[in-house]
Scaffold this motif. Structure first.
Motif, mmCIF file in Angstrom:
data_model
loop_
_atom_site.group_PDB
_atom_site.id
_atom_site.type_symbol
_atom_site.label_atom_id
_atom_site.label_comp_id
_atom_site.label_asym_id
_atom_site.label_seq_id
_atom_site.Cartn_x
_atom_site.Cartn_y
_atom_site.Cartn_z
ATOM 1 N N ASP A 229 0.802 -1.343 0.030
ATOM 2 C CA ASP A 229 -0.127 -0.028 -0.120
ATOM 3 C C ASP A 229 0.751 1.350 -0.083
ATOM 4 O O ASP A 229 0.775 2.192 0.813
ATOM 5 C CB ASP A 229 -1.137 -0.035 1.173
ATOM 6 N N HIS A 230 1.763 1.453 -0.928
ATOM 7 C CA HIS A 230 2.711 2.624 -1.022
ATOM 8 C C HIS A 230 1.949 3.651 -1.535
ATOM 9 O O HIS A 230 0.933 3.570 -2.073
ATOM 10 C CB HIS A 230 3.708 2.324 -2.091
ATOM 11 N N TYR A 231 2.281 4.823 -0.942
ATOM 12 C CA TYR A 231 1.560 6.145 -1.466
ATOM 13 C C TYR A 231 2.184 6.740 -2.707
ATOM 14 O O TYR A 231 3.548 7.028 -2.750
ATOM 15 C CB TYR A 231 1.541 7.043 -0.149
ATOM 16 N N GLN A 544 6.237 7.139 7.133
ATOM 17 C CA GLN A 544 5.037 6.417 6.907
ATOM 18 C C GLN A 544 3.843 7.420 7.302
ATOM 19 O O GLN A 544 2.822 7.463 6.467
ATOM 20 C CB GLN A 544 4.961 5.121 7.322
ATOM 21 N N SER A 547 3.407 10.219 4.963
ATOM 22 C CA SER A 547 3.116 9.996 3.566
ATOM 23 C C SER A 547 1.610 9.422 3.359
ATOM 24 O O SER A 547 1.008 9.031 2.322
ATOM 25 C CB SER A 547 3.710 8.500 3.011
ATOM 26 N N THR A 548 0.965 9.544 4.653
ATOM 27 C CA THR A 548 -0.396 9.032 4.745
ATOM 28 C C THR A 548 -1.260 10.036 4.316
ATOM 29 O O THR A 548 -1.238 11.121 4.293
ATOM 30 C CB THR A 548 -0.901 8.821 6.061
ATOM 31 N N PRO A 549 -2.133 9.919 2.991
ATOM 32 C CA PRO A 549 -2.985 10.915 2.458
ATOM 33 C C PRO A 549 -3.922 11.833 3.617
ATOM 34 O O PRO A 549 -3.895 13.078 3.311
ATOM 35 C CB PRO A 549 -3.929 10.100 1.480
#
Length: 737
Positions: A229-231, A544, A547-549
């Motif tokens: 689940d990479h952004y 991480q 990078s979370t939307p």
């Protein structure tokens, strides 16, 4: 040679290129007598004339060897081709595929496949949406077929389609080829060597820009279990597609039968007894095998009946051969219901024993399955050999063989799974679609059997793919954060505990977002940030979070504070990881604002190396023909020239700064105005003895960057940096080897 002649030769366009490696280059001014001049040597291959090089004579009594700057011949048309050529020695190789042959291969573009196909294209439906596509799909879903057909149908006829072999230890963008008018496809499915990282995706964004300039494309087919689940920013040059369904199996089988010139078998496929054989849940690979099974059944039927059934035209229902229809139905059956009974538990039932096979008969059935047709004594011996192997008492060994006999005589794993309340799919995939019940089971054991807590944690954190399994992370978080207690979380984060960094980071990301213990976990991370063994874990966690939307401003602020602390800790690994995290932040406006704050803090504090230098290096990587740091958008309180001098004057940060400055010049080389702005912005920075070695290295790196048809950036910088009055200090050494 005249005094003002540049040591970098101006080559005519028809001269050949040879690789350039090795030593430091030229200095803008003669070195200070008290300084230690850097060294550099280069050898020329046998049979080739040695290229000319200039030499800086050593200052008497100082000891260092002279600096030799080599001048290899080269041929350039534009900077992008230079990048492509210089990468060739260490890139992936593959085979060029026939566009016509790909189009002739059967494909069933229906359902989600049709939707995914459309999503992969630009709004006009003519070309791939981005120059780098990533298709994430479970194994055996046929995503490679989708990718190749997409490239065959939606790239120009002059574009070569190349299927690459991922022959690497780990994915590296530097190994990806980049040539004009090429469409590359590569499968990433090896759990040991093909796991994609956030760093890889960051570098892939830059690679996408290069492919766009070259008119080329790249499609990565990534196995779902290798994608965590990479952004990927929407505005990047990468488009990610998730293929969650295989193509309709019935359509795949029919297409393959028609492609094999046997359309008459399609009617037989429709006549198959659905109670005995179902095609609904087959993946693409299994569907292809099903078509093969039907073809074999047809050929076997003709052989045994000595008949010939024409299958090159569609068959009518009235003309179906009953024997062939029955044979095809049998060939497509999986027999699972019957095997559940045969490998069930031995129990007594009313009217006699059930149909479960005893141990010796199970061995016999396996022997029959392997041998198919063989003399009876041979089959009997094979069955006895199998029973002997699994019945051997392995006392003193692992102990597992001694229990094989008892285990094989009992229920099979599938029957046990079903009895436990789960289902088993047609691909032997266990489905336990009762998340509430599953969570209740875990917490029941955790709460009622304290002795099981340590074994449970070790079990959950073990395994090769634990870091990529979101269900494992969810389970650990549910247990370790239960009742607001973070003691077990601290235990897992201990340097001596065997937990992979990826797993503990994913767990910490959940923990900091927990409304009950989030603040406590942030406090723990602050303390860990300055500890050598834990700093990289802190960086990975904060990376991480950022990078979370839907990251909140509060979470972003706390993450940046801990990244700064880790980068300032003095640990090289933590600083390098923080630089990668900052490079990701530099790709969007909110992240750039955070980095500017770090740079401002750095320049006010006077720290030689830490979060500020990493932040400035990250801002240097902001894409664009004109570097953002040389634009008018930079806040006035950020002293760009001072920052560049500090980075180039520090032996630890100079290589990173030079790489980014080289990129600046290369990206602007095709635009005269942009190039002039970059060059004129750098010239004042490069003058000075403290950055002598950095200036030399930069000019050497620029030797392969063409700015006009007759010169390169290295010559241009040389002419403008070196005072004509001191150029006689630098002598040509035509005998240099």
């Amino acid at each position: 040679m005249s005094d003002d002649r540049s040591p970098f030769p101006r080559r005519s366009p028809d001269e050949l290129e040879s690789p350039s490696t090795g030593a430091d280059g030229m200095a803008p001014h003669p070195p200070d007598p008290s300084s230690s001049a850097p060294e550099g040597t280069e050898t020329v291959g046998a049979g080739r004339a040695a290229p000319a090089a200039f030499v800086v004579p050593p200052v008497p009594d100082t000891g260092p060897a002279p600096i030799t700057v080599n001048r290899p011949e080269f041929f350039v048309n534009h900077a992008d081709k230079i990048i492509s050529e210089t990468r060739k020695p260490g890139i992936l190789e593959g085979s060029t595929l026939s566009r016509h042959r790909i189009k002739q291969e059967p494909i069933a573009r229906e359902g989600q496949w049709a939707e995914t196909w459309q999503q992969a294209l630009d709004p006009a439906g003519l070309h791939p949406r981005k120059h780098v596509l990533i298709i994430v799909a479970p194994r055996s879903y046929g995503s490679t077929t989708l990718a190749l057909h997409l490239l065959a149908e939606h790239t120009g006829e002059e574009t070569d389609i190349v299927k690459l072999d991922a022959d690497w230890k780990t994915p590296k963008v530097g190994w990806l080829p980049a040539e004009e008018r090429h469409a590359y496809q590569v499968d990433l499915k090896d759990p040991e060597h093909d796991r994609i990282t956030a760093d890889f995706l960051t570098m892939l964004e830059e690679h996408a820009g290069l492919l766009e300039k070259l008119g080329s494309y790249l499609v990565l087919n990534v196995a779902k279990d290798l994608w965590t689940d990479h952004y990927v920013p929407v505005q990047s040059g990468i488009h990610v597609l998730h293929l969650n369904e295989p193509p309709p199996a019935q359509s795949v089988v029919e297409a393959r039968l028609r492609a094999r010139k046997a359309p008459g078998l399609v009617a037989y496929l429709h006549s198959v007894d659905k109670t005995k054989a179902s095609l609904k849940r087959l993946d693409a690979v299994e569907a292809a095998r099903t078509a093969d099974s039907i073809m074999l059944a047809w050929q076997e039927h003709e052989r045994l009946t000595d008949s010939s059934l024409p299958m090159d035209v569609p068959s009518s229902w009235s003309a179906l051969d009953a024997g062939l229809a029955e044979r095809i139905t049998s060939a497509l059956s999986d027999w699972r219901d019957k095997l559940d009974i045969l490998f069930g538990e031995m129990v007594s039932v009313h009217g006699g024993r059930d149909k479960s096979l005893p141990l010796e008969d199970r061995c016999l059935l396996l022997a029959l399955a392997v041998h198919q047709s063989a003399p009876m004594p041979e089959v009997a011996k094979a069955a006895r050999d199998l029973q002997q192997i699994i019945s051997v008492d392995a006392a003193g060994g692992s102990g597992f063989a001694s229990t094989a006999s008892a285990a094989f005589a009992g229920r099979g794993l599938r029957r046990r799974v079903v009895d436990a309340g789960a289902g088993v799919g047609s691909h032997d995939e266990v489905v336990f679609d009762q998340p509430g019940y599953g969570r209740a089971v875990l917490t029941y054991v955790w709460d009622n059997y304290e002795v099981m807590r340590e074994p449970l944690l070790k079990w959950l954190t073990s395994g090769d793919g634990s870091e990529a399994n979101e269900h494992v992370v969810d389970a650990i978080a549910a247990l370790t954060l239960r009742h607001g207690n973070i003691g077990h979380l601290v235990q897992l984060g201990a340097p001596t505990y065997p937990v992979k960094k990826e797993l503990i980071s994913a767990l910490l990301v959940q923990a900091v977002q927990d409304e009950h213990v989030g603040r406590q976990v942030w406090s723990i991370l602050y303390g860990w940030a300055s500890v050598k063994e834990r700093a990289t874990t802190v960086v990975a966690t904060c990376r991480q979070v950022l990078s979370t939307p839907d990251v909140t401003s509060s979470q972003a602020r706390m993450a940046m504070v801990r990244l700064r602390r880790a980068a300032n800790s003095g640990h090289e690994s933590a600083w390098s990881e923080a630089l990668k995290a900052f490079a990701e932040q530099a790709q969007h406006p909110a992240g750039m604002a955070r980095l500017i704050t770090e740079v401002r803090t750095w320049q006010q504090s006077g720290r030689s190396r830490g979060a500020g230098t990493a932040a400035f290096l990250a801002l240097m990587s902001v894409p664009g023909t004109t570097p953002w740091l040389l634009s008018d958008e930079v806040p006035s309180e950020v002293d760009v020239k001072r920052a560049l001098r500090d980075l180039l004057g520090d032996i630890a940060t100079a290589p990173d700064a030079i790489n980014r400055l080289t990129t600046w010049v290369r990206q602007s080389a095709t635009d005269p105005d942009a190039y002039a702005r970059v060059r004129d912005g750098l010239l004042p920075v490069l003058r000075g003895q403290k950055i002598f070695k950095a200036s030399v290295s930069l000019m050497q790196a620029l030797e392969h960057v063409s700015v006009t048809g007759e010169t390169n950036a290295a010559n241009d910088f040389w002419d403008r940096l070196v005072d004509p009055r001191v150029r006689t200090v630098f002598q040509l050494d035509r005998d240099s080897a």
